[in-house]
Structures are given as structure tokens and as C-alpha cells.
Write a protein that holds these residues in place. Structure first.
Motif, PDB file in Angstrom:
ATOM      1  N   MET A  33       3.352  -4.621  -2.501  1.00 22.14           N
ATOM      2  CA  MET A  33       4.364  -3.543  -1.907  1.00 22.14           C
ATOM      3  C   MET A  33       4.566  -4.024  -0.590  1.00 22.14           C
ATOM      4  SD  MET A  33       2.513  -0.113  -2.971  1.00 22.14           S
ATOM      5  CE  MET A  33       4.075   0.774  -2.557  1.00 22.14           C
ATOM      6  N   GLN A  34       4.527  -5.182  -0.199  1.00 23.27           N
ATOM      7  CA  GLN A  34       4.960  -5.695   1.270  1.00 23.27           C
ATOM      8  C   GLN A  34       6.258  -5.604   1.747  1.00 23.27           C
ATOM      9  OE1 GLN A  34       4.242 -10.195   1.855  1.00 23.27           O
ATOM     10  NE2 GLN A  34       3.700 -10.098  -0.333  1.00 23.27           N
ATOM     11  N   ASP A  35       7.126  -5.150   0.780  1.00 20.67           N
ATOM     12  CA  ASP A  35       8.570  -5.145   1.371  1.00 20.67           C
ATOM     13  C   ASP A  35       8.548  -3.470   1.956  1.00 20.67           C
ATOM     14  OD1 ASP A  35       9.548  -7.540   0.570  1.00 20.67           O
ATOM     15  OD2 ASP A  35      10.104  -6.821  -1.150  1.00 20.67           O
ATOM     16  N   THR A  36       8.036  -2.633   1.515  1.00 23.31           N
ATOM     17  CA  THR A  36       7.846  -1.449   1.725  1.00 23.31           C
ATOM     18  C   THR A  36       6.328  -0.921   1.675  1.00 23.31           C
ATOM     19  OG1 THR A  36       8.332  -0.466  -0.434  1.00 23.31           O
ATOM     20  CG2 THR A  36      10.132  -0.942   0.721  1.00 23.31           C
ATOM     21  N   LEU A  37       5.606  -1.284   2.976  1.00 17.58           N
ATOM     22  CA  LEU A  37       4.408  -1.114   2.888  1.00 17.58           C
ATOM     23  C   LEU A  37       4.106   0.493   3.109  1.00 17.58           C
ATOM     24  CD1 LEU A  37       2.746  -3.739   5.387  1.00 17.58           C
ATOM     25  CD2 LEU A  37       2.330  -3.332   2.817  1.00 17.58           C
ATOM     26  N   PRO A  38       3.078   1.154   2.286  1.00 18.32           N
ATOM     27  CA  PRO A  38       2.569   2.484   2.323  1.00 18.32           C
ATOM     28  C   PRO A  38       1.804   2.952   3.570  1.00 18.32           C
ATOM     29  CG  PRO A  38       1.431   1.554   0.558  1.00 18.32           C
ATOM     30  CD  PRO A  38       2.529   0.422   1.256  1.00 18.32           C
ATOM     31  N   ALA A  39       1.705   4.092   4.095  1.00 18.55           N
ATOM     32  CA  ALA A  39       0.781   4.435   5.124  1.00 18.55           C
ATOM     33  C   ALA A  39      -0.322   5.120   4.987  1.00 18.55           C
ATOM     34  CB  ALA A  39       1.766   5.149   6.116  1.00 18.55           C
ATOM     35  N   VAL A  40      -1.191   5.358   5.763  1.00 19.66           N
ATOM     36  CA  VAL A  40      -2.459   6.223   5.458  1.00 19.66           C
ATOM     37  C   VAL A  40      -1.732   7.591   5.057  1.00 19.66           C
ATOM     38  CG1 VAL A  40      -4.469   7.010   6.582  1.00 19.66           C
ATOM     39  CG2 VAL A  40      -3.907   4.772   7.005  1.00 19.66           C
ATOM     40  N   GLY A  41      -2.611   8.121   4.138  1.00 20.03           N
ATOM     41  CA  GLY A  41      -2.234   9.569   3.567  1.00 20.03           C
ATOM     42  C   GLY A  41      -1.136   9.405   2.601  1.00 20.03           C
ATOM     43  N   ASP A  42      -0.537   8.247   2.251  1.00 24.39           N
ATOM     44  CA  ASP A  42       0.222   8.017   0.974  1.00 24.39           C
ATOM     45  C   ASP A  42      -0.511   8.009  -0.215  1.00 24.39           C
ATOM     46  OD1 ASP A  42       2.566   8.035   2.706  1.00 24.39           O
ATOM     47  OD2 ASP A  42       2.861   6.136   2.485  1.00 24.39           O
ATOM     48  N   PHE A  43       0.181   8.279  -1.152  1.00 23.89           N
ATOM     49  CA  PHE A  43      -0.434   8.232  -2.512  1.00 23.89           C
ATOM     50  C   PHE A  43       0.162   6.936  -3.461  1.00 23.89           C
ATOM     51  CE2 PHE A  43      -1.191  12.441  -1.337  1.00 23.89           C
ATOM     52  CZ  PHE A  43      -2.640  12.758  -2.023  1.00 23.89           C
ATOM     53  N   VAL A  44      -0.592   6.177  -3.994  1.00 20.53           N
ATOM     54  CA  VAL A  44      -0.116   4.935  -4.614  1.00 20.53           C
ATOM     55  C   VAL A  44      -0.787   4.936  -6.001  1.00 20.53           C
ATOM     56  CG1 VAL A  44       0.425   3.627  -2.553  1.00 20.53           C
ATOM     57  CG2 VAL A  44      -1.969   3.662  -3.700  1.00 20.53           C
ATOM     58  N   MET A  45       0.188   4.228  -6.895  1.00 23.40           N
ATOM     59  CA  MET A  45      -0.366   3.913  -8.069  1.00 23.40           C
ATOM     60  C   MET A  45      -0.950   2.513  -8.288  1.00 23.40           C
ATOM     61  SD  MET A  45       0.463   6.733 -10.030  1.00 23.40           S
ATOM     62  CE  MET A  45       0.138   6.022 -11.556  1.00 23.40           C
ATOM     63  N   VAL A  46      -2.405   2.513  -8.904  1.00 13.86           N
ATOM     64  CA  VAL A  46      -3.201   1.342  -8.501  1.00 13.86           C
ATOM     65  C   VAL A  46      -3.487   0.732  -9.928  1.00 13.86           C
ATOM     66  CG1 VAL A  46      -5.265   0.477  -7.834  1.00 13.86           C
ATOM     67  CG2 VAL A  46      -4.286   2.192  -6.514  1.00 13.86           C
ATOM     68  N   HIS A  47      -2.949  -0.400 -10.256  1.00 17.71           N
ATOM     69  CA  HIS A  47      -3.320  -0.970 -11.421  1.00 17.71           C
ATOM     70  C   HIS A  47      -4.012  -2.461 -11.230  1.00 17.71           C
ATOM     71  CE1 HIS A  47      -2.481  -2.722 -15.311  1.00 17.71           C
ATOM     72  NE2 HIS A  47      -1.860  -3.756 -14.826  1.00 17.71           N
ATOM     73  N   VAL A  48      -5.192  -2.555 -11.865  1.00 14.72           N
ATOM     74  CA  VAL A  48      -6.181  -3.563 -11.634  1.00 14.72           C
ATOM     75  C   VAL A  48      -6.183  -4.241 -10.123  1.00 14.72           C
ATOM     76  CG1 VAL A  48      -5.727  -4.650 -14.165  1.00 14.72           C
ATOM     77  CG2 VAL A  48      -4.251  -5.538 -12.364  1.00 14.72           C
ATOM     78  N   GLY A  49      -6.561  -3.025  -9.485  1.00 12.34           N
ATOM     79  CA  GLY A  49      -6.702  -3.522  -7.908  1.00 12.34           C
ATOM     80  C   GLY A  49      -5.427  -3.675  -7.063  1.00 12.34           C
ATOM     81  N   TYR A  50      -4.335  -3.461  -7.643  1.00 11.15           N
ATOM     82  CA  TYR A  50      -3.066  -3.590  -6.689  1.00 11.15           C
ATOM     83  C   TYR A  50      -2.407  -2.176  -6.600  1.00 11.15           C
ATOM     84  CZ  TYR A  50      -3.494  -8.742  -6.703  1.00 11.15           C
ATOM     85  OH  TYR A  50      -3.835 -10.032  -6.673  1.00 11.15           O
ATOM     86  N   ALA A  51      -1.757  -1.921  -5.548  1.00  5.23           N
ATOM     87  CA  ALA A  51      -0.909  -0.905  -5.448  1.00  5.23           C
ATOM     88  C   ALA A  51       0.397  -1.193  -5.960  1.00  5.23           C
ATOM     89  CB  ALA A  51      -0.695  -0.277  -4.141  1.00  5.23           C
ATOM     90  N   ILE A  52       1.091  -0.560  -6.963  1.00  6.76           N
ATOM     91  CA  ILE A  52       2.293  -0.989  -7.424  1.00  6.76           C
ATOM     92  C   ILE A  52       3.520  -0.342  -7.169  1.00  6.76           C
ATOM     93  CG2 ILE A  52       1.402  -2.346  -9.201  1.00  6.76           C
ATOM     94  CD1 ILE A  52       1.765  -0.031 -11.119  1.00  6.76           C
ATOM     95  N   GLN A  53       3.441   1.134  -6.637  1.00  5.24           N
ATOM     96  CA  GLN A  53       4.372   2.039  -6.304  1.00  5.24           C
ATOM     97  C   GLN A  53       3.936   3.168  -5.355  1.00  5.24           C
ATOM     98  OE1 GLN A  53       5.844   2.792  -9.950  1.00  5.24           O
ATOM     99  NE2 GLN A  53       5.835   5.067  -9.659  1.00  5.24           N
ATOM    100  N   THR A  54       4.613   3.815  -4.743  1.00  5.39           N
ATOM    101  CA  THR A  54       4.087   4.916  -3.834  1.00  5.39           C
ATOM    102  C   THR A  54       4.467   6.202  -4.885  1.00  5.39           C
ATOM    103  OG1 THR A  54       6.262   5.307  -2.763  1.00  5.39           O
ATOM    104  CG2 THR A  54       4.188   4.376  -1.642  1.00  5.39           C
TER     105      THR A  54
END
Length: 81
Positions: A33-54
Motif C-alpha cells: 500500500m506504499q502509494d497510499t499509506l494508511p494511518a494509525v486508526g485506519d482499518f485495513v484488510m489483511v491477507h497473509v500478513g499484508y495490508a491490501i486495502q483500507t
């Protein structure tokens, strides 16, 4: 089958987020997600240890509710078999 779990970001250090969902804590990579990094407090979908979307908090809660229903149904099936 692929499955992603919604988690809330509690802290970020570099490209690693410390995330929590329903009392379970994980270190999650933000590398994808390095193009649009999430922030503390955001919710992300996690798949095999990687955040893939907010996702929104409402969507995260809906996903948790659905996952709980699935697990409850499986437990009932296992108990009745």
C-alpha cells in the motif's frame, strides 16, 4: 480460497503496522500500500500478513459479524455431526 481479515492499525513503524482485531494482534506489512499509506486508526484488510486495502470501520465490523456467523455455523455443524 483467499481470505482477508479487517484489522485496525494501532501503530506504524516504517512499512510495518501493529494491527488488532477482536483481541488478536499482528505485525502487518504496508509494502503493498506504499502509494497510499494508511494511518494509525485506519482499518485495513489483511491477507497473509499484508495490508491490501483500507476499509471503513462499518465495513470492518460487518466483516467481523459475518465471520462470527460462519464460525458459529461451523461449530453447530460439528456438534451435530
Amino acid at each position: 480460497m483467499c481470505l482477508a481479515i479487517p484489522m485496525r492499525i494501532e501503530s506504524i513503524e516504517g512499512f510495518t503496522a501493529r494491527c488488532q482485531a477482536k483481541g488478536v494482534w499482528r505485525d502487518v506489512s504496508l509494502f503493498m500500500m506504499q502509494d497510499t499509506l494508511p494511518a494509525v486508526g485506519d482499518f485495513v484488510m489483511v491477507h497473509v500478513g499484508y495490508a491490501i486495502q483500507t476499509v471503513t470501520e462499518a465495513d470492518a465490523r460487518t466483516s467481523w459479524d459475518l465471520l462470527d456467523q460462519i464460525l458459529e455455523g461451523q461449530a453447530q455443524e460439528a456438534g451435530g455431526a
